[in-house]
Structures are given as structure tokens and as C-alpha cells.
Motif scaffolding. Structure first.
Motif, PDB file in Angstrom:
ATOM      1  N   MET A 164     -63.106 -47.710 -18.119  1.00  0.00           N
ATOM      2  CA  MET A 164     -61.866 -47.507 -17.387  1.00  0.00           C
ATOM      3  C   MET A 164     -61.411 -48.858 -16.833  1.00  0.00           C
ATOM      4  O   MET A 164     -62.184 -49.584 -16.239  1.00  0.00           O
ATOM      5  CB  MET A 164     -62.108 -46.506 -16.272  1.00  0.00           C
ATOM      6  N   SER A 165     -60.152 -49.177 -17.034  1.00  0.00           N
ATOM      7  CA  SER A 165     -59.645 -50.444 -16.522  1.00  0.00           C
ATOM      8  C   SER A 165     -58.555 -50.186 -15.495  1.00  0.00           C
ATOM      9  O   SER A 165     -57.870 -49.170 -15.523  1.00  0.00           O
ATOM     10  CB  SER A 165     -59.118 -51.295 -17.670  1.00  0.00           C
ATOM     11  N   GLY A 166     -58.402 -51.146 -14.593  1.00  0.00           N
ATOM     12  CA  GLY A 166     -57.393 -51.045 -13.558  1.00  0.00           C
ATOM     13  C   GLY A 166     -56.180 -51.862 -13.928  1.00  0.00           C
ATOM     14  O   GLY A 166     -56.001 -52.264 -15.077  1.00  0.00           O
ATOM     15  N   PRO A 167     -55.343 -52.141 -12.945  1.00  0.00           N
ATOM     16  CA  PRO A 167     -54.143 -52.921 -13.211  1.00  0.00           C
ATOM     17  C   PRO A 167     -54.491 -54.369 -13.563  1.00  0.00           C
ATOM     18  O   PRO A 167     -55.572 -54.860 -13.240  1.00  0.00           O
ATOM     19  CB  PRO A 167     -53.367 -52.841 -11.895  1.00  0.00           C
ATOM     20  N   ALA A 168     -53.559 -55.031 -14.194  1.00  0.00           N
ATOM     21  CA  ALA A 168     -53.738 -56.436 -14.560  1.00  0.00           C
ATOM     22  C   ALA A 168     -53.829 -57.287 -13.302  1.00  0.00           C
ATOM     23  O   ALA A 168     -53.192 -56.995 -12.295  1.00  0.00           O
ATOM     24  CB  ALA A 168     -52.574 -56.898 -15.417  1.00  0.00           C
ATOM     25  N   TYR A 169     -54.617 -58.335 -13.357  1.00  0.00           N
ATOM     26  CA  TYR A 169     -54.693 -59.288 -12.251  1.00  0.00           C
ATOM     27  C   TYR A 169     -53.432 -60.140 -12.179  1.00  0.00           C
ATOM     28  O   TYR A 169     -53.068 -60.616 -11.113  1.00  0.00           O
ATOM     29  CB  TYR A 169     -55.885 -60.233 -12.428  1.00  0.00           C
ATOM     30  N   ARG A 170     -52.802 -60.346 -13.313  1.00  0.00           N
ATOM     31  CA  ARG A 170     -51.686 -61.288 -13.386  1.00  0.00           C
ATOM     32  C   ARG A 170     -50.643 -60.805 -14.390  1.00  0.00           C
ATOM     33  O   ARG A 170     -50.970 -60.433 -15.507  1.00  0.00           O
ATOM     34  CB  ARG A 170     -52.240 -62.637 -13.822  1.00  0.00           C
ATOM     35  N   ILE A 171     -49.396 -60.843 -13.954  1.00  0.00           N
ATOM     36  CA  ILE A 171     -48.254 -60.538 -14.812  1.00  0.00           C
ATOM     37  C   ILE A 171     -47.311 -61.732 -14.689  1.00  0.00           C
ATOM     38  O   ILE A 171     -46.894 -62.091 -13.583  1.00  0.00           O
ATOM     39  CB  ILE A 171     -47.545 -59.247 -14.367  1.00  0.00           C
ATOM     40  N   THR A 172     -46.979 -62.336 -15.799  1.00  0.00           N
ATOM     41  CA  THR A 172     -46.112 -63.515 -15.797  1.00  0.00           C
ATOM     42  C   THR A 172     -44.833 -63.206 -16.557  1.00  0.00           C
ATOM     43  O   THR A 172     -44.886 -62.699 -17.678  1.00  0.00           O
ATOM     44  CB  THR A 172     -46.832 -64.710 -16.451  1.00  0.00           C
ATOM     45  N   THR A 173     -43.703 -63.511 -15.914  1.00  0.00           N
ATOM     46  CA  THR A 173     -42.411 -63.388 -16.569  1.00  0.00           C
ATOM     47  C   THR A 173     -41.755 -64.776 -16.544  1.00  0.00           C
ATOM     48  O   THR A 173     -42.327 -65.729 -16.015  1.00  0.00           O
ATOM     49  CB  THR A 173     -41.503 -62.373 -15.850  1.00  0.00           C
ATOM     50  N   ALA A 174     -40.550 -64.875 -17.049  1.00  0.00           N
ATOM     51  CA  ALA A 174     -39.843 -66.155 -17.047  1.00  0.00           C
ATOM     52  C   ALA A 174     -39.557 -66.642 -15.625  1.00  0.00           C
ATOM     53  O   ALA A 174     -39.500 -67.844 -15.378  1.00  0.00           O
ATOM     54  CB  ALA A 174     -38.549 -66.037 -17.832  1.00  0.00           C
ATOM     55  N   ARG A 175     -39.392 -65.722 -14.689  1.00  0.00           N
ATOM     56  CA  ARG A 175     -39.013 -66.095 -13.324  1.00  0.00           C
ATOM     57  C   ARG A 175     -40.077 -65.872 -12.273  1.00  0.00           C
ATOM     58  O   ARG A 175     -39.999 -66.439 -11.187  1.00  0.00           O
ATOM     59  CB  ARG A 175     -37.765 -65.326 -12.902  1.00  0.00           C
ATOM     60  N   LEU A 176     -41.068 -65.032 -12.555  1.00  0.00           N
ATOM     61  CA  LEU A 176     -42.040 -64.652 -11.526  1.00  0.00           C
ATOM     62  C   LEU A 176     -43.459 -64.622 -12.058  1.00  0.00           C
ATOM     63  O   LEU A 176     -43.693 -64.385 -13.236  1.00  0.00           O
ATOM     64  CB  LEU A 176     -41.726 -63.249 -10.987  1.00  0.00           C
ATOM     65  N   VAL A 177     -44.392 -64.804 -11.125  1.00  0.00           N
ATOM     66  CA  VAL A 177     -45.802 -64.530 -11.372  1.00  0.00           C
ATOM     67  C   VAL A 177     -46.206 -63.495 -10.328  1.00  0.00           C
ATOM     68  O   VAL A 177     -46.061 -63.715  -9.127  1.00  0.00           O
ATOM     69  CB  VAL A 177     -46.671 -65.798 -11.238  1.00  0.00           C
ATOM     70  N   ILE A 178     -46.659 -62.354 -10.782  1.00  0.00           N
ATOM     71  CA  ILE A 178     -47.139 -61.281  -9.907  1.00  0.00           C
ATOM     72  C   ILE A 178     -48.624 -61.183 -10.167  1.00  0.00           C
ATOM     73  O   ILE A 178     -49.045 -60.931 -11.296  1.00  0.00           O
ATOM     74  CB  ILE A 178     -46.425 -59.952 -10.219  1.00  0.00           C
TER      75      ILE A 178
END
Length: 86
Positions: A1-15
Motif C-alpha cells: 500500500m502506498s501513500g501520497p507522493a512526497y513531491r509534485i512538480t509543475t511548471a509553476r509550483l513544487v508541492i
């Protein structure tokens, strides 16, 4: 079972998951937005924190993330120098 991603990168943001290295950025963001955050974030009532206290809080948040029990994300610009939100 995996959880949410540690990192999401878009052109404008890093979450991404917050960690101890984000202590200074979090301190600046909280200080700048204290009145706005206080009604919504219980932990803000304990402000101001020392650097060591803030690092410990971020360690707890990262631990909860790793255990899948709570998920604190930071929203940064592409350079990740400023915390814009969470």
C-alpha cells in the motif's frame, strides 16, 4: 500500500512533504500570516517557536507522513526558496 507522493512538480509550483530543512521557510511564512492562520490552525497558537522546537515539529509531521497518519505539504515556487502555503 502506498501513500501520497512526497513531491509534485509543475511548471509553476513544487508541492512537497515538509521536513526539518524547511524550518526557516516555515517560520517566515507563519510570522507573516499569523493572524490569518490562527483561527484555522491549532498549532499556530503555540507560536513563536524556537528553531529547535520548529525542527522537532517538522520531524513529527514528516514521521506522521511516513506512517500515513497525517500529510503536511508545502507549496513552493520553482526555486523552493519561499513557502507560499501548505
Amino acid at each position: 500500500m502506498s501513500g501520497p507522493a512526497y513531491r509534485i512538480t509543475t511548471a509553476r509550483l513544487v508541492i512537497r512533504s515538509l521536513g526539518p530543512a524547511d524550518a526557516a521557510a516555515l517560520a517566515r511564512a507563519v510570522a507573516h500570516n499569523l493572524d490569518h492562520l490562527a483561527p484555522w490552525m491549532r498549532w499556530v497558537r503555540e507560536e513563536p517557536l524556537s528553531l529547535d522546537e520548529r525542527i522537532e515539529r517538522l520531524r513529527r509531521w514528516r514521521g506522521a507522513f511516513d506512517l500515513g497518519t497525517d500529510f503536511h505539504f508545502g507549496v513552493f515556487g520553482p526555486g523552493e526558496q519561499r513557502l507560499h502555503g501548505g
